[in-house]
Write an enzyme that holds these catalytic residues in place. Structure first.
Site, short mmCIF file in Angstrom:
data_model
loop_
_atom_site.label_atom_id
_atom_site.label_comp_id
_atom_site.label_asym_id
_atom_site.label_seq_id
_atom_site.Cartn_x
_atom_site.Cartn_y
_atom_site.Cartn_z
N TYR A 1 -9.85 -4.89 -9.50
CA TYR A 1 -9.86 -3.97 -10.77
C TYR A 1 -11.53 -4.33 -11.54
O TYR A 1 -11.83 -5.69 -11.07
CB TYR A 1 -8.95 -4.09 -11.80
CG TYR A 1 -7.71 -3.45 -11.54
CD1 TYR A 1 -7.84 -2.10 -11.41
CD2 TYR A 1 -6.61 -4.20 -11.20
CE1 TYR A 1 -6.49 -1.22 -11.18
CE2 TYR A 1 -5.64 -3.50 -10.62
CZ TYR A 1 -5.33 -2.37 -10.67
OH TYR A 1 -4.21 -1.69 -10.30
N GLN B 1 0.66 -1.31 0.08
CA GLN B 1 -0.07 0.35 0.15
C GLN B 1 0.96 1.24 0.03
O GLN B 1 0.59 2.18 -0.68
CB GLN B 1 -0.88 0.14 1.23
CG GLN B 1 -2.33 0.30 0.88
CD GLN B 1 -3.19 -0.09 2.13
OE1 GLN B 1 -2.79 -0.57 3.18
NE2 GLN B 1 -4.50 -0.07 1.84
P1 NAD Z 1 -9.60 2.27 -11.97
O1 NAD Z 1 -8.87 3.46 -12.00
O2 NAD Z 1 -8.76 1.11 -12.45
O3 NAD Z 1 -11.05 2.34 -11.96
C1 NAD Z 1 -11.84 3.26 -11.55
C2 NAD Z 1 -13.11 2.86 -11.24
O4 NAD Z 1 -13.95 2.78 -12.30
C3 NAD Z 1 -13.06 1.51 -10.46
O5 NAD Z 1 -13.82 1.62 -9.25
C4 NAD Z 1 -14.04 0.53 -11.45
O6 NAD Z 1 -14.70 -0.35 -10.85
C5 NAD Z 1 -14.71 1.58 -12.02
N1 NAD Z 1 -15.69 1.12 -13.06
C6 NAD Z 1 -15.28 0.49 -14.41
N2 NAD Z 1 -15.90 0.29 -15.14
C7 NAD Z 1 -17.09 1.02 -14.76
C8 NAD Z 1 -18.57 1.26 -15.28
N3 NAD Z 1 -18.78 0.69 -16.32
N4 NAD Z 1 -19.46 1.91 -14.35
C9 NAD Z 1 -19.00 2.68 -13.05
N5 NAD Z 1 -17.76 2.43 -12.78
C10 NAD Z 1 -16.83 1.64 -13.62
O7 NAD Z 1 -9.59 1.90 -10.32
P2 NAD Z 1 -8.72 2.18 -9.12
O8 NAD Z 1 -9.09 3.39 -8.70
O9 NAD Z 1 -7.22 2.02 -9.44
O10 NAD Z 1 -9.06 1.00 -7.91
C11 NAD Z 1 -8.91 -0.33 -8.44
C12 NAD Z 1 -9.11 -1.32 -7.22
O11 NAD Z 1 -8.06 -1.28 -6.56
C13 NAD Z 1 -10.26 -0.80 -6.66
O12 NAD Z 1 -11.03 -2.03 -6.32
C14 NAD Z 1 -9.70 -0.37 -5.47
O13 NAD Z 1 -10.53 -0.47 -4.17
C15 NAD Z 1 -8.41 -1.21 -5.13
N6 NAD Z 1 -7.32 -0.64 -4.44
C16 NAD Z 1 -7.01 -1.29 -3.35
C17 NAD Z 1 -5.63 -0.83 -2.57
C18 NAD Z 1 -5.29 -1.62 -1.42
O14 NAD Z 1 -5.74 -2.62 -1.23
N7 NAD Z 1 -3.77 -1.44 -1.20
C19 NAD Z 1 -5.25 0.42 -2.85
C20 NAD Z 1 -5.79 1.16 -3.69
C21 NAD Z 1 -6.91 0.56 -4.61
#
Ligand code: NAD
Length: 362
Positions: free
Chosen positions: A224, A123
């Site tokens: 994702y 993280q």
């Molecule tokens: P991302 O930039 O890949 O995508 C942004 C968002 O768009 C995501 O929430 C995705 O579900 C959403 N999305 C995709 N298609 C869609 C649609 N048709 N309509 C509405 N929304 C849509 O995502 P991100 O911000 O990089 O996060 C990716 C994942 O990683 C998430 O699950 C987040 O919780 C997780 N994450 C985990 C950690 C950790 O545990 N260390 C840290 C950061 C993020």
């Protein structure tokens, strides 16, 4: 190990900043910096001077065992690096297969910070979250700046103003930060996502969840989102259109890693929005969530301002640099043993982020 830090050519940020060098206490390394590297992030050469030598770009490339930057440099420049040296950048290999193939032809090792798995252990190295969080925050400030209306409710002697309605599409890191920022400014917020986990997060920030049934999910996708069927997207666009006609601002952040961004806001919906309203499309570099947005441009369509910008972190360069720098140095604290990179390719973090390995024949 000599760590060389380059000035970004078209970005205000800088990959390593003095404050995080002090905090990281990384042992067995020395630094060389390209002159003027922090100037666009309001960090002067004097501030770097206590941590290493400032020199020309070519000298950094030639002398560093590890080169650190934010945006990938040209392969001609990578060819100037020492044989067996390493580079850390954000190569985004999932968006373009040719990136890895080109790196494999060089005599260097390449780490891509955006390939570090999004696990609890990693993280503190997560550059995607650091930059997305800034982008989400700045997307709302940018929208507020372009909106010819208030965000908060105002009761004045001249009359009452209702709070702005903000719709956020995609509630990952950027979207959640956008929701929180819009709420802080007093807006009423509704948000949509396709991951079921996002619903609770949206509600916990005090926003309404736009429910569209039947989204596809895959627990093996590393957190994702996965690509949705055209039938689902069509239904989602209808739900979005209902809200869009009432909205003052729409912030779109929806991404599917390695794929074109889903189109959620067609031209016909934009044309139904109230004049003066604002759309900020953070997915513009991967095709855009809004049909009419153009990457890196602010345009007006049917009286609606549409801002396509996938690099808003660059507009807050001092903190963006600090966070990127902390992420990289946290990674190096993990990956460097006794002043050298430990190429343990079985390790989830090191092996996951090392996208091109140059092994000298022994
Ligand atoms: P991302 O930039 O890949 O995508 C942004 C968002 O768009 C995501 O929430 C995705 O579900 C959403 N999305 C995709 N298609 C869609 C649609 N048709 N309509 C509405 N929304 C849509 O995502 P991100 O911000 O990089 O996060 C990716 C994942 O990683 C998430 O699950 C987040 O919780 C997780 N994450 C985990 C950690 C950790 O545990 N260390 C840290 C950061 C993020």
């Amino acid at each position: 190990m000599v760590i060389g830090v380059l000035k970004e050519s078209a970005d205000a940020r800088v990959a390593i900043v003095p404050d995080s060098i002090t905090k990281s206490k990384l042992e067995g390394v020395e630094y060389i910096f390209e002159k003027g590297l922090g100037v666009n992030a309001s960090i002067t050469d004097d501030q770097f001077q206590d941590y290493g030598k400032l020199t020309g770009r070519d000298e950094v490339l030639k002398n560093a065992d590890l080169v650190i930057c934010i945006n990938p440099i040209a392969s001609d420049e990578m060819k100037q690096m020492k044989k067996g040296a390493a580079i850390i950048s954000m190569f985004q290999p999932y968006n373009d297969e040719s990136v890895k193939a080109a790196l494999d032809k060089l005599d260097i090792n390449a780490f891509s910070m955006d390939m570090i798995p999004r696990t609890t252990l990693a993280q503190s190295m997560d550059v995607l979250s650091s930059m997305a969080s800034i982008a989400g925050y700045k997307s709302v400030l940018t929208a507020a700046d372009h909106l010819p209306r208030y965000f908060p409710m105002m009761i004045t002697a001249a009359g009452s103003i209702r709070p702005a309605k903000v719709v956020v599409l995609g509630a990952g890191v950027a979207g959640l930060q956008a929701i929180a920022t819009a709420k802080r400014l007093g807006a009423m917020v509704e948000a949509s996502d396709v991951r079921s986990a996002a619903k609770e997060e949206i509600l916990s920030l005090g926003a309404k969840f736009i429910e569209v049934e039947g989204a596809a999910e895959d627990t093996g996708a590393g957190g994702y989102a996965v690509e949705q069927s055209e039938e689902f997207l069509q239904r989602q666009r209808e739900h979005v259109q209902e809200r869009a006609t009432q909205a003052d601002v729409i912030i779109t952040t929806a991404q599917v890693r390695g794929r074109k961004a889903p189109m959620l806001l067609p031209k016909s919906t934009v044309e139904k929005m109230r004049t003066g309203s604002v759309v900020v499309d953070l997915a513009s570099s991967t095709g855009g969530n809004c049909e009419v947005s153009e990457d890196d441009k602010v345009i007006s369509h049917h009286g609606v301002t549409i801002i396509g910008n996938s690099n808003l972190a660059d507009t807050m360069p001092q903190h963006a640099s600090l966070l990127y720098s902390n992420n990289v140095l946290n990674f190096l604290k993990y990956a460097v043993k006794e002043g050298a990179i430990n190429y343990d390719m079985e390790d989830e973090i090191i092996g996951g982020s090392c996208i091109s390995r140059f092994e000298t024949a022994s």
